[in-house]
Design an enzyme around this catalytic site. Structure first.
Site, PDB file in Angstrom:
ATOM      1  N   LYS A 131      -5.462 -18.237 -14.796  1.00 40.84           N
ATOM      2  CA  LYS A 131      -4.503 -19.143 -15.662  1.00 40.84           C
ATOM      3  C   LYS A 131      -3.368 -19.605 -14.754  1.00 40.84           C
ATOM      4  O   LYS A 131      -3.025 -20.557 -15.158  1.00 40.84           O
ATOM      5  CB  LYS A 131      -4.174 -18.032 -16.597  1.00 40.84           C
ATOM      6  CG  LYS A 131      -2.600 -18.381 -17.410  1.00 40.84           C
ATOM      7  CD  LYS A 131      -2.057 -17.170 -18.104  1.00 40.84           C
ATOM      8  CE  LYS A 131      -0.831 -17.636 -18.725  1.00 40.84           C
ATOM      9  NZ  LYS A 131       0.312 -17.787 -17.759  1.00 40.84           N
ATOM     10  N   ASN A 132      -2.765 -18.898 -14.090  1.00 40.14           N
ATOM     11  CA  ASN A 132      -1.866 -19.403 -13.099  1.00 40.14           C
ATOM     12  C   ASN A 132      -1.975 -20.342 -12.171  1.00 40.14           C
ATOM     13  O   ASN A 132      -0.951 -20.845 -11.440  1.00 40.14           O
ATOM     14  CB  ASN A 132      -1.135 -18.184 -12.128  1.00 40.14           C
ATOM     15  CG  ASN A 132      -0.291 -17.322 -13.404  1.00 40.14           C
ATOM     16  OD1 ASN A 132      -0.132 -17.470 -14.393  1.00 40.14           O
ATOM     17  ND2 ASN A 132      -0.094 -16.056 -12.833  1.00 40.14           N
ATOM     18  N   ARG A 151       5.735 -22.959 -20.516  1.00 39.00           N
ATOM     19  CA  ARG A 151       6.657 -23.251 -19.418  1.00 39.00           C
ATOM     20  C   ARG A 151       6.089 -24.510 -18.541  1.00 39.00           C
ATOM     21  O   ARG A 151       7.022 -24.848 -17.447  1.00 39.00           O
ATOM     22  CB  ARG A 151       7.131 -22.138 -18.768  1.00 39.00           C
ATOM     23  CG  ARG A 151       7.990 -21.099 -19.472  1.00 39.00           C
ATOM     24  CD  ARG A 151       8.292 -19.672 -18.615  1.00 39.00           C
ATOM     25  NE  ARG A 151       9.300 -20.242 -17.460  1.00 39.00           N
ATOM     26  CZ  ARG A 151      10.575 -20.160 -17.839  1.00 39.00           C
ATOM     27  NH1 ARG A 151      11.072 -19.892 -19.078  1.00 39.00           N
ATOM     28  NH2 ARG A 151      11.264 -20.515 -16.936  1.00 39.00           N
ATOM     29  N   CYS A 182       6.702 -16.095 -21.611  1.00 39.62           N
ATOM     30  CA  CYS A 182       7.084 -14.409 -22.362  1.00 39.62           C
ATOM     31  C   CYS A 182       8.391 -13.962 -21.918  1.00 39.62           C
ATOM     32  O   CYS A 182       9.285 -14.364 -20.798  1.00 39.62           O
ATOM     33  CB  CYS A 182       6.003 -13.761 -21.524  1.00 39.62           C
ATOM     34  SG  CYS A 182       4.302 -13.979 -21.914  1.00 39.62           S
ATOM     35  N   ASP A 188       2.216  -8.619 -12.159  1.00 33.07           N
ATOM     36  CA  ASP A 188       1.138  -8.853 -13.398  1.00 33.07           C
ATOM     37  C   ASP A 188       0.124  -7.693 -13.394  1.00 33.07           C
ATOM     38  O   ASP A 188      -0.387  -7.509 -14.281  1.00 33.07           O
ATOM     39  CB  ASP A 188       0.614 -10.227 -13.559  1.00 33.07           C
ATOM     40  CG  ASP A 188       1.677 -11.255 -14.194  1.00 33.07           C
ATOM     41  OD1 ASP A 188       2.352 -10.700 -14.648  1.00 33.07           O
ATOM     42  OD2 ASP A 188       1.513 -12.352 -13.655  1.00 33.07           O
ATOM     43  N   VAL A 244      10.202  -7.762  -9.154  1.00 28.14           N
ATOM     44  CA  VAL A 244       9.998  -9.404  -9.303  1.00 28.14           C
ATOM     45  C   VAL A 244      10.864  -9.583 -10.517  1.00 28.14           C
ATOM     46  O   VAL A 244      11.472 -10.696 -10.833  1.00 28.14           O
ATOM     47  CB  VAL A 244       8.311  -9.844  -9.543  1.00 28.14           C
ATOM     48  CG1 VAL A 244       8.374 -11.146  -9.918  1.00 28.14           C
ATOM     49  CG2 VAL A 244       7.901  -9.307  -8.157  1.00 28.14           C
TER      50      VAL A 244
END
Length: 441
Positions: free
Chosen positions: A27-28, A101, A125, A316, A338
């Site tokens: 996804k990132n 974003r 989020c 994550d 983070v």
């Protein structure tokens, strides 16, 4: 409570997850590679693309800017024709602004193609401060003019084009690093970006940009050097696997005493996670096709974890793993360095029976931005504690999947509300749960 049944998942917990599932592209990375296609008046092809909401949002944003996007969901292939690019209507872009974003990353490509960009209010989020100041400051240093006076968003122009600059990030922000790469590849002259993030997803983006014709090198001290080029061409690329989703299913196997083979999972991007997984007592077997994760039946062991930027333990990864740590025999410590508000997801776990205490102090040795600030960013988990099903409201993407794991591990029924948030980053997670034998409705 969920407004409709499609946003609610009923879970009968207490059953081990057993079986095989497929995990596709990260996804990132995928969404950023789709944005990169804007840089070239050409056709790009991206493979191993998951069916997640973020891909749909970026596809729609690209279409609003005059780009042709063809998505073959079954094959996992996205074809992007960016020959014609135009400014999108402000109202149209605003309808998608709360969903992602990603729009801020459109700035560099649009400035190169059109000389201006409009960025709406941003979504994402709610896990702590994720300011776009780094992004805007980077664009200013490259020669862009940023106008924040618009009520609906930010108008950015580059009347004289973008030019190379020396940029230092005070923190290795993934988003700001991506912003700089996308904006600097066609800026006139050379750009030096120090203090950059070097996550695998970023390096895969660098690989895409290099395929397009960019000149980018990276030093061992987190410094990128970008030599601007005048023209870029389309690319053909296969995305790396989503290491966050793979680790989430690994944690689910541990928490439910299950056995899950994650097809597509790869070792290099997950080495730090695999070390911790093994320390806890989880077992894994790495093959060419993927990684099998399972609970060996013995007591799980407590660990001390500190999240960090790559190659550290990914932030994550910690949320789903915390659920598994509630079943470890002893005291575990997680120091989050983070995001300052990442532990909000633990409250429902406590309501389900977990023993988790949060602290403002840094319970670790890593330098931490949140020291002596009033953020509860350290967690102490005492286990093993039995979990009992209950009604849960999903707070964010990763926390939501963690709650889902807790519901699957708990005895009795749970109603998980707001599960559509999980669709942002987990492809067909309901179908995968069914394939693993979960009792869901």
């Amino acid at each position: 409570m969920a407004e409709n049944s499609k946003d609610l998942l009923h879970v009968e917990g207490g059953k081990p997850l057993v079986g095989s599932i497929q995990v596709r592209g990260a996804k990132n990375f995928v969404s950023k590679a789709m944005v990169a296609a804007l840089l070239a008046p050409d056709t790009s092809v991206l493979k191993n693309v998951p069916q997640i909401r973020d891909v749909h949002v970026v596809s729609d944003l690209l279409r609003l800017h005059g780009v042709n996007v063809d998505v073959d969901e079954a094959a996992g292939i996205v074809t992007i024709d960016a020959k014609k690019v135009q400014l999108a209507d402000v109202a149209d872009v605003d309808t998608l602004s709360g969903s992602s974003r990603i729009p801020i990353l459109f700035s560099g490509p649009l400035l190169h193609r059109l000389g201006e960009a409009f960025i709406p209010a941003l979504g994402g989020c709610n896990i702590g401060g994720r300011p776009i100041d780094f992004h805007l400051e980077t664009l200013r240093k490259l020669g862009a003019k940023v106008d924040k006076e618009h009520a609906d968003g930010i108008h950015i122009t580059a009347p004289d084009g973008l030019h190379g600059a020396k940029i230092h990030l005070p923190y290795p922000s993934v988003g700001a690093t991506e912003q700089t790469l996308l904006a600097a590849v066609q800026a006139e002259g050379k750009t030096e970006l120090s203090g950059a993030a070097t996550e695998p997803e970023i390096m895969d983006l660098v690989a895409v940009l290099q395929k397009m014709g960019a000149i980018i090198s990276v030093d061992v001290d987190r410094t990128f050097r970008i030599e601007g080029v005048k023209e870029l061409k389309g690319y053909r690329h296969t995305s790396l696997t989503d290491r966050i989703e793979a680790a989430s299913w690994a944690s689910a196997a541990l928490a439910t005493q299950g056995d899950i083979f994650v097809k597509g999972a790869t070792q290099p991007e997950m080495m730090t996670f695999l070390n911790v997984f093994r320390k806890i007592g989880g077992q894994f077997d790495i093959t060419d096709e993927g990684i099998r994760f399972w609970h060996p039946g013995n007591e799980l062991k407590p660990v001390a974890i500190e999240t960090d930027v790559h190659p550290g333990f990914m932030t994550d990864w910690q949320q789903p793993l915390v659920v598994a740590l509630t079943q470890a025999n002893g005291l575990s410590i997680v120091h989050e360095t983070v995001y300052e508000q990442r532990f909000g997801f633990t409250r429902p776990l406590v309501d389900m029976g977990a023993t988790i205490q949060l602290y403002k102090e840094c319970l670790g040795s890593l330098p931490c931005r949140f020291q002596q600030r009033n953020y509860k960013h350290s967690a102490v988990i005492f286990g093993p504690t039995p979990l009992t099903g209950r009604e849960i409201d999903v707070p964010d993407l990763r926390g939501g999947f963690s709650h889902l794991i807790a519901a699957l591990a708990a005895s009795g029924p749970s109603d998980v509300n707001g599960i559509s948030l999980i669709d942002r980053g987990y492809e067909d997670f309901r179908g995968k749960l069914v394939a693993l034998g979960a009792d869901i409705d």
